[in-house]
Design an enzyme around this catalytic site. Structure first.
Site, PDB file in Angstrom:
ATOM      1  N   LYS A  22      21.525 -19.996  13.268  1.00 12.30           N
ATOM      2  CA  LYS A  22      20.671 -19.976  14.466  1.00 12.30           C
ATOM      3  C   LYS A  22      21.145 -21.009  15.470  1.00 12.30           C
ATOM      4  CE  LYS A  22      16.632 -22.396  14.213  1.00 12.30           C
ATOM      5  NZ  LYS A  22      16.532 -23.426  15.243  1.00 12.30           N
ATOM      6  N   ASN A  23      21.381 -22.239  14.974  1.00  6.93           N
ATOM      7  CA  ASN A  23      21.683 -23.328  15.906  1.00  6.93           C
ATOM      8  C   ASN A  23      23.099 -23.251  16.485  1.00  6.93           C
ATOM      9  OD1 ASN A  23      19.128 -24.211  15.550  1.00  6.93           O
ATOM     10  ND2 ASN A  23      19.629 -25.908  14.183  1.00  6.93           N
ATOM     11  N   CYS A 116       7.044 -32.496  20.415  1.00  5.31           N
ATOM     12  CA  CYS A 116       6.825 -31.443  19.428  1.00  5.31           C
ATOM     13  C   CYS A 116       6.029 -32.058  18.284  1.00  5.31           C
ATOM     14  CB  CYS A 116       8.144 -30.844  18.960  1.00  5.31           C
ATOM     15  SG  CYS A 116       9.016 -31.852  17.789  1.00  5.31           S
ATOM     16  N   ARG A 121      10.949 -36.211  21.215  1.00  3.30           N
ATOM     17  CA  ARG A 121      12.176 -35.419  21.412  1.00  3.30           C
ATOM     18  C   ARG A 121      12.608 -35.335  22.885  1.00  3.30           C
ATOM     19  NH1 ARG A 121      12.590 -30.096  17.867  1.00  3.30           N
ATOM     20  NH2 ARG A 121      14.778 -30.415  18.339  1.00  3.30           N
ATOM     21  N   ASP A 304      17.587 -31.388   8.936  1.00  2.96           N
ATOM     22  CA  ASP A 304      17.006 -30.055   8.750  1.00  2.96           C
ATOM     23  C   ASP A 304      16.872 -29.664   7.279  1.00  2.96           C
ATOM     24  OD1 ASP A 304      16.811 -29.847  11.456  1.00  2.96           O
ATOM     25  OD2 ASP A 304      18.593 -28.603  11.714  1.00  2.96           O
ATOM     26  N   ARG A 396      11.124 -18.038  12.780  1.00  5.20           N
ATOM     27  CA  ARG A 396      11.986 -18.547  13.851  1.00  5.20           C
ATOM     28  C   ARG A 396      13.407 -18.787  13.338  1.00  5.20           C
ATOM     29  NH1 ARG A 396       9.978 -23.676  16.731  1.00  5.20           N
ATOM     30  NH2 ARG A 396      11.986 -23.239  17.655  1.00  5.20           N
TER      31      ARG A 396
HETATM   32  N1  EPU Z   1      17.747 -37.557  21.644  1.00  4.18           N
HETATM   33  C1  EPU Z   1      17.428 -38.403  22.674  1.00  4.18           C
HETATM   34  N2  EPU Z   1      17.680 -37.993  23.944  1.00  4.18           N
HETATM   35  C2  EPU Z   1      18.231 -36.784  24.220  1.00  4.18           C
HETATM   36  C3  EPU Z   1      18.562 -35.921  23.160  1.00  4.18           C
HETATM   37  C4  EPU Z   1      18.304 -36.337  21.867  1.00  4.18           C
HETATM   38  O1  EPU Z   1      16.927 -39.506  22.464  1.00  4.18           O
HETATM   39  O2  EPU Z   1      18.448 -36.484  25.401  1.00  4.18           O
HETATM   40  C5  EPU Z   1      17.502 -37.976  20.257  1.00  4.18           C
HETATM   41  C6  EPU Z   1      16.453 -37.100  19.561  1.00  4.18           C
HETATM   42  O3  EPU Z   1      15.144 -37.522  19.829  1.00  4.18           O
HETATM   43  C7  EPU Z   1      16.857 -37.268  18.109  1.00  4.18           C
HETATM   44  C8  EPU Z   1      18.377 -37.375  18.168  1.00  4.18           C
HETATM   45  O4  EPU Z   1      18.685 -37.766  19.508  1.00  4.18           O
HETATM   46  O5  EPU Z   1      16.351 -38.461  17.606  1.00  4.18           O
HETATM   47  C9  EPU Z   1      19.128 -36.112  17.830  1.00  4.18           C
HETATM   48  O6  EPU Z   1      18.669 -35.020  18.616  1.00  4.18           O
HETATM   49  P1  EPU Z   1      19.626 -33.823  19.011  1.00  4.18           P
HETATM   50  O7  EPU Z   1      19.709 -33.759  20.497  1.00  4.18           O
HETATM   51  O8  EPU Z   1      20.888 -33.943  18.249  1.00  4.18           O
HETATM   52  O9  EPU Z   1      18.809 -32.562  18.510  1.00  4.18           O
HETATM   53  P2  EPU Z   1      18.616 -31.167  19.226  1.00  4.18           P
HETATM   54  O10 EPU Z   1      19.866 -30.741  19.883  1.00  4.18           O
HETATM   55  O11 EPU Z   1      17.355 -31.183  20.017  1.00  4.18           O
HETATM   56  C10 EPU Z   1      19.436 -29.789  17.158  1.00  4.18           C
HETATM   57  C11 EPU Z   1      18.881 -28.690  16.319  1.00  4.18           C
HETATM   58  C12 EPU Z   1      17.763 -29.228  15.441  1.00  4.18           C
HETATM   59  C13 EPU Z   1      18.323 -30.356  14.574  1.00  4.18           C
HETATM   60  C14 EPU Z   1      18.965 -31.448  15.464  1.00  4.18           C
HETATM   61  C15 EPU Z   1      19.643 -32.538  14.662  1.00  4.18           C
HETATM   62  C16 EPU Z   1      19.190 -26.731  17.706  1.00  4.18           C
HETATM   63  C17 EPU Z   1      18.593 -25.661  18.515  1.00  4.18           C
HETATM   64  N3  EPU Z   1      18.358 -27.639  17.178  1.00  4.18           N
HETATM   65  O12 EPU Z   1      18.357 -30.238  17.950  1.00  4.18           O
HETATM   66  O13 EPU Z   1      17.377 -28.142  14.602  1.00  4.18           O
HETATM   67  O14 EPU Z   1      17.287 -30.936  13.830  1.00  4.18           O
HETATM   68  O15 EPU Z   1      19.954 -30.825  16.320  1.00  4.18           O
HETATM   69  O16 EPU Z   1      20.648 -32.018  13.877  1.00  4.18           O
HETATM   70  O17 EPU Z   1      20.397 -26.772  17.501  1.00  4.18           O
HETATM   71  C18 EPU Z   1      15.919 -26.886  13.254  1.00  4.18           C
HETATM   72  O18 EPU Z   1      16.782 -25.989  13.221  1.00  4.18           O
HETATM   73  O19 EPU Z   1      14.912 -26.893  12.493  1.00  4.18           O
HETATM   74  C19 EPU Z   1      16.076 -27.995  14.208  1.00  4.18           C
HETATM   75  C20 EPU Z   1      15.056 -28.747  14.583  1.00  4.18           C
END
Ligand code: EPU
Length: 421
Positions: A22-23, A116, A121, A304, A396
């Site tokens: 998915k991701n 969330c 986030r 995850d 999802r």
């Molecule tokens: N963060 C910030 N600022 C930002 C972006 C992220 O502080 O602008 C912080 C977040 O709060 C967190 C960390 O950086 O503490 C990592 O967040 P990241 O941006 O890597 O996560 P994401 O891109 O929002 C994706 C996956 C998540 C998975 C995370 C970590 C997708 C659609 N989602 O989220 O997947 O947990 O990477 O690997 O790719 C899931 O599939 O259940 C899921 C939540």
């Protein structure tokens, strides 16, 4: 609304194949909007998040077909540049449309995703990166408005190796003039997969999968064919299910290389793990041992899979200590696991889990995607029938999970749960 009824006392045994990630699929679908050509993606999982993103992209002007894992996408031109609150609130990955909209349409309006169930986030790193590329970013009435006549390549040092920011900025940078270097980039397998797809579209990208990604912008992009990588989190969920039910499961169609941290932890709890080119087998004949686990950025242990490993710890031998470092509040499964008789004590981002001889079935509520998977696993080892409400969360991100568990000998029934008004 659907609920799951899980029969306890299962021993998972057999072979199960995993679907596409998915991701990985989500940013790649969005990246197709960078060109007006047609792309074909294979191994796209039939999931609610994929449908939600398709709906959003169709609003923006994409034409999408989907059948049996094969998706075609074309965006001849943008009809709109706004990602509305109603869609973004159901799926945070919608913010990925910012990158391609800015690069190709020069303008994007995307609802702020908000917090969330497990914390704030933020997406500040995405926005700072767009500004570094020369975009004007303003926030108004809950929306992000980003505009740039011409993005210009630059060095962007991410404070954290965020997956979303890395993907969004990689996409935007393909439309920037000159060279962009993303430093401290995310190395999760979904990012080199995105880079590979962009390269097949004609982009010039080096270093995907490392902490320094270099993008030479301004290359003409066209449609491309791509096969979505296997879902490492789905694979990990079945493997931990094998260890905690003292079963014998072979997960096929996966990439064992993406599962190294997961495999190391399964070996640490005493499971026997065999690995082939595209399969992993986990066997266990005794209760898993307690474990110490800290979630980290890739190649560390993935957040995850934290909830699923905690479900295992509830019935392990001895005490486990599980520390969540990526999303410090990602513990909505803890009270639900405790309702099943688990003994989990939470102090800030550290959970201490005292393994129990067994869990006892109860009514519980799925609170997010991975928490739902953890509750199903816990239900499989609980005495009696566990009822899990709000299973829309699991749809999802897991394709036909109840059918796949049935293939392994577990019983998970999907039933209609009438709404109480
Ligand atoms: N963060 C910030 N600022 C930002 C972006 C992220 O502080 O602008 C912080 C977040 O709060 C967190 C960390 O950086 O503490 C990592 O967040 P990241 O941006 O890597 O996560 P994401 O891109 O929002 C994706 C996956 C998540 C998975 C995370 C970590 C997708 C659609 N989602 O989220 O997947 O947990 O990477 O690997 O790719 C899931 O599939 O259940 C899921 C939540």
């Amino acid at each position: 609304m659907d609920k799951f009824v899980v029969e306890g006392g299962a021993r998972l045994e057999g072979r199960v194949s995993v679907g596409g990630s998915k991701n990985a699929a989500l940013p790649i679908m969005v990246a197709s909007m960078l060109s007006d050509g047609q792309s074909t993606l294979r191994n796209v999982p039939a999931l609610k998040d994929i449908k939600t993103l398709s709906k959003l992209m169709e609003i923006l002007g994409s034409q999408i077909t989907y059948s049996d894992g094969v998706m075609t996408l074309t965006t001849p031109e943008f009809k709109d540049f706004e990602a509305p609150y109603d869609l973004v609130k159901t799926m945070r990955a919608s913010v990925y449309v910012l990158g391609p909209l800015l690069a190709r349409h020069k303008k994007a309006k995307v609802s702020l995703p908000g917090g969330c169930a497990w914390g704030p986030r933020p997406i500040d790193l995405h926005l700072k990166g767009f500004e570094a590329l020369g975009a004007q970013v303003t926030l108004d009435a809950g929306y992000i408005l980003a505009e740039a006549d011409q993005l210009v390549g630059t060095d962007i040092h991410l404070d954290l190796p965020s997956v979303g920011a890395t993907g969004n900025l990689m996409m935007a940078a393909t439309g920037a003039k000159g060279t962009t270097r993303i430093l401290n980039a995310a190395q999760e397998p979904e990012m080199p997969a995105l880079a590979d797809y962009l390269i097949s579209m004609g982009a010039s990208i080096e270093g995907g999968g490392t902490s320094e990604i270099v993008i030479e912008g301004g290359k003409p992009l066209h449609g491309a064919e791509h096969r979505v990588i296997p879902d490492r989190i789905e694979a990990g969920t079945f493997l931990v299910g094998a260890a905690m039910t003292q079963g014998d499961v072979t997960v096929t169609g996966c990439d064992p290389d993406h599962l190294r941290a997961t495999i190391a932890k399964l070996q640490a709890v005493g499971a026997q793990v065999d690995v082939g080119e595209d399969w992993v087998r986990v066997r266990s004949t005794s209760k898993p041992k307690g474990l110490r686990l800290t979630t980290e950025y890739y190649p560390g242990f993935p957040t995850d899979l934290q909830a699923q490993f905690m479900a295992m710890a509830t019935v392990s031998e001895g005490v486990s200590v599980i520390t969540e470092e990526i999303y410090r509040d990602r513990f909505s499964h803890v009270p639900e696991l405790n309702r099943l008789g688990a003994d989990i004590k939470l102090t800030e981002n550290i959970a201490v889990v005292e393994g129990q001889p067994h869990l006892s079935a109860a009514h519980v509520m799925a609170t997010d995607l991975r928490a739902s998977a953890a509750l199903i696993l816990a239900g499989l080892v609980a005495k009696g029938e566990t009822h899990i409400s709000r299973v829309y969360h699991i749809d999802r991100g897991y394709e036909r999970i109840e059918k796949k568990i049935a293939e392994l000998g577990g019983v998970v029934r999907r039933e209609d749960e009438p709404l109480v008004t």
